[in-house]
Scaffold this motif. Structure first.
Motif, PDB file in Angstrom:
ATOM      1  N   LEU A 220       0.820  -1.208   0.000  1.00 50.09           N
ATOM      2  CA  LEU A 220       0.000   0.000   0.000  1.00 50.09           C
ATOM      3  C   LEU A 220       0.856   1.262   0.000  1.00 50.09           C
ATOM      4  O   LEU A 220       0.564   2.227  -0.706  1.00 50.09           O
ATOM      5  CB  LEU A 220      -0.926  -0.007   1.223  1.00 50.09           C
ATOM      6  CG  LEU A 220      -2.131  -0.950   1.158  1.00 50.09           C
ATOM      7  CD1 LEU A 220      -2.820  -1.024   2.511  1.00 50.09           C
ATOM      8  CD2 LEU A 220      -3.113  -0.503   0.093  1.00 50.09           C
TER       9      LEU A 220
ATOM     10  N   HIS B 276      -6.598  -6.534  -0.133  1.00 50.84           N
ATOM     11  CA  HIS B 276      -5.289  -5.929   0.083  1.00 50.84           C
ATOM     12  C   HIS B 276      -4.206  -6.971   0.359  1.00 50.84           C
ATOM     13  O   HIS B 276      -3.023  -6.723   0.124  1.00 50.84           O
ATOM     14  CB  HIS B 276      -5.351  -4.927   1.241  1.00 50.84           C
ATOM     15  CG  HIS B 276      -6.184  -3.721   0.922  1.00 50.84           C
ATOM     16  ND1 HIS B 276      -7.467  -3.583   1.384  1.00 50.84           N
ATOM     17  CD2 HIS B 276      -5.926  -2.632   0.172  1.00 50.84           C
ATOM     18  CE1 HIS B 276      -7.973  -2.439   0.938  1.00 50.84           C
ATOM     19  NE2 HIS B 276      -7.061  -1.838   0.206  1.00 50.84           N
TER      20      HIS B 276
ATOM     21  N   ASP C  30     -10.603  -3.640 -10.672  1.00 54.45           N
ATOM     22  CA  ASP C  30     -10.701  -2.822  -9.456  1.00 54.45           C
ATOM     23  C   ASP C  30     -11.438  -1.519  -9.766  1.00 54.45           C
ATOM     24  O   ASP C  30     -12.394  -1.145  -9.071  1.00 54.45           O
ATOM     25  CB  ASP C  30      -9.292  -2.539  -8.937  1.00 54.45           C
ATOM     26  CG  ASP C  30      -9.276  -1.746  -7.634  1.00 54.45           C
ATOM     27  OD1 ASP C  30     -10.258  -1.026  -7.349  1.00 54.45           O
ATOM     28  OD2 ASP C  30      -8.288  -1.833  -6.905  1.00 54.45           O
TER      29      ASP C  30
ATOM     30  N   VAL D  86     -14.618   0.912  -7.724  1.00 52.85           N
ATOM     31  CA  VAL D  86     -14.712   2.379  -7.729  1.00 52.85           C
ATOM     32  C   VAL D  86     -15.959   2.856  -8.457  1.00 52.85           C
ATOM     33  O   VAL D  86     -16.736   3.672  -7.943  1.00 52.85           O
ATOM     34  CB  VAL D  86     -13.445   2.990  -8.359  1.00 52.85           C
ATOM     35  CG1 VAL D  86     -13.563   4.508  -8.409  1.00 52.85           C
ATOM     36  CG2 VAL D  86     -12.204   2.591  -7.575  1.00 52.85           C
TER      37      VAL D  86
ATOM     38  N   ASN E 257     -14.716   9.070  -5.067  1.00 52.71           N
ATOM     39  CA  ASN E 257     -14.547   7.944  -5.983  1.00 52.71           C
ATOM     40  C   ASN E 257     -14.259   8.423  -7.398  1.00 52.71           C
ATOM     41  O   ASN E 257     -13.363   7.910  -8.069  1.00 52.71           O
ATOM     42  CB  ASN E 257     -15.802   7.065  -5.981  1.00 52.71           C
ATOM     43  CG  ASN E 257     -15.776   6.021  -4.883  1.00 52.71           C
ATOM     44  OD1 ASN E 257     -14.907   5.158  -4.857  1.00 52.71           O
ATOM     45  ND2 ASN E 257     -16.707   6.099  -3.958  1.00 52.71           N
TER      46      ASN E 257
ATOM     47  N   GLY F 147     -10.479   8.085  -7.449  1.00 51.32           N
ATOM     48  CA  GLY F 147     -10.388   6.657  -7.742  1.00 51.32           C
ATOM     49  C   GLY F 147     -10.201   5.785  -6.525  1.00 51.32           C
ATOM     50  O   GLY F 147      -9.604   4.709  -6.595  1.00 51.32           O
ATOM     51  N   THR F 148     -10.734   6.216  -5.393  1.00 49.18           N
ATOM     52  CA  THR F 148     -10.606   5.431  -4.166  1.00 49.18           C
ATOM     53  C   THR F 148     -11.791   5.752  -3.261  1.00 49.18           C
ATOM     54  O   THR F 148     -12.666   6.532  -3.644  1.00 49.18           O
ATOM     55  CB  THR F 148      -9.276   5.736  -3.451  1.00 49.18           C
ATOM     56  OG1 THR F 148      -9.136   4.879  -2.312  1.00 49.18           O
ATOM     57  CG2 THR F 148      -9.179   7.175  -3.025  1.00 49.18           C
ATOM     58  N   PHE F 149     -11.838   5.142  -2.074  1.00 46.94           N
ATOM     59  CA  PHE F 149     -12.922   5.280  -1.106  1.00 46.94           C
ATOM     60  C   PHE F 149     -14.175   4.517  -1.545  1.00 46.94           C
ATOM     61  O   PHE F 149     -15.293   5.034  -1.505  1.00 46.94           O
ATOM     62  CB  PHE F 149     -13.260   6.750  -0.847  1.00 46.94           C
ATOM     63  CG  PHE F 149     -14.115   6.957   0.393  1.00 46.94           C
ATOM     64  CD1 PHE F 149     -13.926   6.171   1.526  1.00 46.94           C
ATOM     65  CD2 PHE F 149     -15.106   7.921   0.419  1.00 46.94           C
ATOM     66  CE1 PHE F 149     -14.711   6.356   2.661  1.00 46.94           C
ATOM     67  CE2 PHE F 149     -15.898   8.116   1.549  1.00 46.94           C
ATOM     68  CZ  PHE F 149     -15.691   7.326   2.667  1.00 46.94           C
ATOM     69  N   VAL F 150     -13.991   3.268  -1.934  1.00 45.14           N
ATOM     70  CA  VAL F 150     -15.131   2.429  -2.304  1.00 45.14           C
ATOM     71  C   VAL F 150     -16.009   2.140  -1.088  1.00 45.14           C
ATOM     72  O   VAL F 150     -17.179   1.769  -1.228  1.00 45.14           O
ATOM     73  CB  VAL F 150     -14.662   1.109  -2.952  1.00 45.14           C
ATOM     74  CG1 VAL F 150     -13.828   1.396  -4.180  1.00 45.14           C
ATOM     75  CG2 VAL F 150     -13.880   0.252  -1.964  1.00 45.14           C
TER      76      VAL F 150
ATOM     77  N   ALA G 218      -6.658   1.506 -10.792  1.00 40.44           N
ATOM     78  CA  ALA G 218      -7.516   2.364  -9.984  1.00 40.44           C
ATOM     79  C   ALA G 218      -6.614   3.383  -9.266  1.00 40.44           C
ATOM     80  O   ALA G 218      -5.469   3.593  -9.652  1.00 40.44           O
ATOM     81  CB  ALA G 218      -8.298   1.527  -8.978  1.00 40.44           C
ATOM     82  N   TYR G 219      -7.124   4.025  -8.228  1.00 43.48           N
ATOM     83  CA  TYR G 219      -6.377   4.989  -7.412  1.00 43.48           C
ATOM     84  C   TYR G 219      -5.957   6.236  -8.200  1.00 43.48           C
ATOM     85  O   TYR G 219      -5.028   6.941  -7.812  1.00 43.48           O
ATOM     86  CB  TYR G 219      -5.139   4.342  -6.780  1.00 43.48           C
ATOM     87  CG  TYR G 219      -5.466   3.184  -5.878  1.00 43.48           C
ATOM     88  CD1 TYR G 219      -5.921   3.380  -4.593  1.00 43.48           C
ATOM     89  CD2 TYR G 219      -5.351   1.870  -6.336  1.00 43.48           C
ATOM     90  CE1 TYR G 219      -6.245   2.304  -3.767  1.00 43.48           C
ATOM     91  CE2 TYR G 219      -5.669   0.789  -5.529  1.00 43.48           C
ATOM     92  CZ  TYR G 219      -6.118   1.013  -4.245  1.00 43.48           C
ATOM     93  OH  TYR G 219      -6.442  -0.043  -3.434  1.00 43.48           O
TER      94      TYR G 219
END
Length: 531
Positions: free
Chosen positions: A212, A377, A400, A405, A435, A439-442, A479-480
């Motif tokens: 990560l 993860h 992903d 997302v 999101n 591209g995060t915080f699903v 993603a991200y």
């Protein structure tokens, strides 16, 4: 009875650029290690100037710290010009000297002290009482020793950090007093679990955490790959090749820092090990970094026990630990690590090539249960990074983005447009923006998924659809990153856009329908009750 120490010093000349300009952080690290040794701070006099003591003037703004016995922490005694603070320092010097004379202090820690000025009385009294003393600051420690103080260890300041100085001080004093001391590598001195982990470096190995933490490096590589596709920036292809070689170094540094947590020393060890581990790919980098982190702590403690100067301790620990670990990977582990990485990638490529649509569908259907169950993860993200190591993007990375997302974005968007109650819109809006924008915080979709089984099922179905489209168009992505940028980082821009919109719209429509039905049922129930 606990041993009691006094901390004496200043922000120093060379020390100023090595932690002295942030006195509270410097003192906090030292007090952390003092507590770890079961020792008590009895007195403190620390003069912190707004500049190096090599170039200060009498008018330089200065702060003097003392010890608050009631709150058991440093406190600001006075602020003013250096000339004014020196007057206060003279009073504190005499007070601490009196404590030494009365047997209230058992040892001294000096940091860039002034044995001929602000600390004159303390030094003279310590020499009479033969108190053990340790410290840094080449010139000042030499003078302190020449005045008859029982200096049990000394060093210059060059190459040291707040943590390595603190550990060196307490190792020397603990050995002198024959008391047990296990350095605290964590941040909270009062945490029993942190103290236990400090002595067990293997317990600090966390592959998931390493992956990560290294993710920004992989995203940077993906950005370089996208830029290299622009005709005018074709030279970025060479930069991409350099970035691929840098990934094992990034992971080695993170691993070494995580395992040893000795600030700059562990970072240097990780860099040395990482450079030598490049041929082993990211797996080789992780192994090299872990080895360097373990060796850094061991070599550091041994050098301190052998009473090496702090500067030499840092050089030996950082350089030798990184070199030994890196050479082991270079000659023995790198070929095996590289083959393991290639094997995992080849297996995934084989499974996808056999039936990409089916592979995408299955990946999409299982990715929500995987992230909710904590498997994502631990298992999926490492595979994503292994894929990206070779090509800069990933099949599972694309799944992903579309499966997690975009589905989360669709669910939150539906709850903004037609929430079951007004409060849900306020909850959904930030999640949708994060999101789409980052591209995060699903996890933003969790409140809605867990409160309604049909929305949960819709999320899994939408994710499966997105994965199917990823397989259909043979997309590789990540993603991200902002959703508008993600297609540009993929191997199939149009295909990725279709897959992303497909899963988002599917999740949006299902959630919207569920919400409208729920609102209608609630309305009918209210009418019946009122009737």
């Amino acid at each position: 009875m606990k041993k009691k120490v006094a901390i004496i010093g200043s922000s120093g000349g060379n020390l100023y650029s090595l932690g002295g300009k942030e006195p509270e952080k410097l003192l906090s690290e030292l007090l952390l290690q003092i507590e770890a040794a079961g020792v008590k701070c009895a007195s403190l006099q620390f003069i912190a100037a707004k500049g190096s003591m090599d170039s200060v003037k009498e008018s330089t703004e200065t702060t003097i710290y003392g010890w608050d016995p009631e709150q058991n922490k440093p406190t600001i005694i006075a602020q003013g010009t250096l000339k004014e603070i020196n007057v206060e320092a003279e009073k504190m010097d005499q007070e601490i000297a009196t404590k030494i004379e009365n047997g209230e202090i058992d040892g001294l820690i000096f940091m860039s002290a002034d044995p001929n000025g602000a600390n004159k009385h303390v030094v003279e009294t310590a020499a009479k009482r033969k108190l053990p003393a340790t410290g840094t600051g080449g010139t000042s420690m030499a003078t302190i020793s020449s005045k008859g103080v029982n200096v049990i260890s000394t060093s210059g300041t060059t190459g040291t950090t707040n943590r390595t100085r603190a550990v060196t001080f307490m190792t020397s004093l603990s050995k002198h007093w024959s008391i047990s001391y296990r350095p605290i590598i964590g941040k909270v001195a009062s945490s029993e679990s942190t103290q236990n982990v400090a002595g067990l470096p293997w317990k600090r190995i966390n592959i998931r955490g390493m992956m990560l933490s290294s993710l920004p490096g992989f995203i940077a590589m993906a950005l370089v790959l996208a830029l290299s596709k622009i005709p005018a920036l074709s030279m970025m292809g060479d930069v991409f090749d350099v970035m691929i070689k840098a990934l094992p170094v990034i992971l080695a540094v993170i691993a070494a820092k995580q395992v040893s947590d000795l600030d700059d020393v562990s970072i240097v060890a990780g860099i040395v090990a990482g450079v030598l581990s490049v041929n082993g790919g990211i797996i080789g980098g992780i192994i090299g970094g872990i080895g360097a982190g373990l060796l850094v702590q061991y070599i550091f403690r041994k050098c301190v026990e052998w009473k090496f100067p702090a500067t030499t301790v840092n050089i030996a620990a950082g350089g030798i630990a990184g070199l030994i670990s890196g050479l082991i990977v270079y000659f023995l582990i790198a070929p095996i690590a590289l083959q393991i990485g290639e094997g995992i990638r080849s297996l995934l490529d084989t499974l996808v090539s056999m039936n990409p649509i089916f592979a995408g569908l299955i990946a999409g259907l299982v990715i929500w249960p995987a992230i909710i169950g904590g498997i994502y993860h631990a298992a999926i993200l490492p595979i994503v990074l292994l894929e990206m190591e070779r090509t800069g993007n990933s099949f599972l990375g694309a799944v992903d983005m579309v499966g997690l997302v975009m589905v989360s974005a669709g669910i939150t968007l539906a709850n903004i447009v037609a929430p079951r109650d007004k409060g849900e819109a306020a909850v959904a809006a930030p999640g949708f923006l994060i999101n789409v924008g980052f591209g995060t915080f699903v996890e933003a979709a969790y409140p809605f998924m867990f409160s309604n089984k049909f929305i949960f099922a819709g999320a899994v179905i939408s994710s499966g659809l997105g994965g199917l489209l990823v397989g259909l168009f043979d997309v590789r992505g990540t993603a991200y990153v902002p959703s508008v940028m993600a297609p540009l980082l993929s191997n199939n821009t149009v295909g990725f856009i279709i897959a992303m919109l497909g899963s988002l719209l599917c999740a949006f429509i299902i959630t919207l329908f569920v919400n409208l039905v729920a609102k209608k049922k609630g309305k009918n129930k209210s009418e019946l009750l009122s009737a």
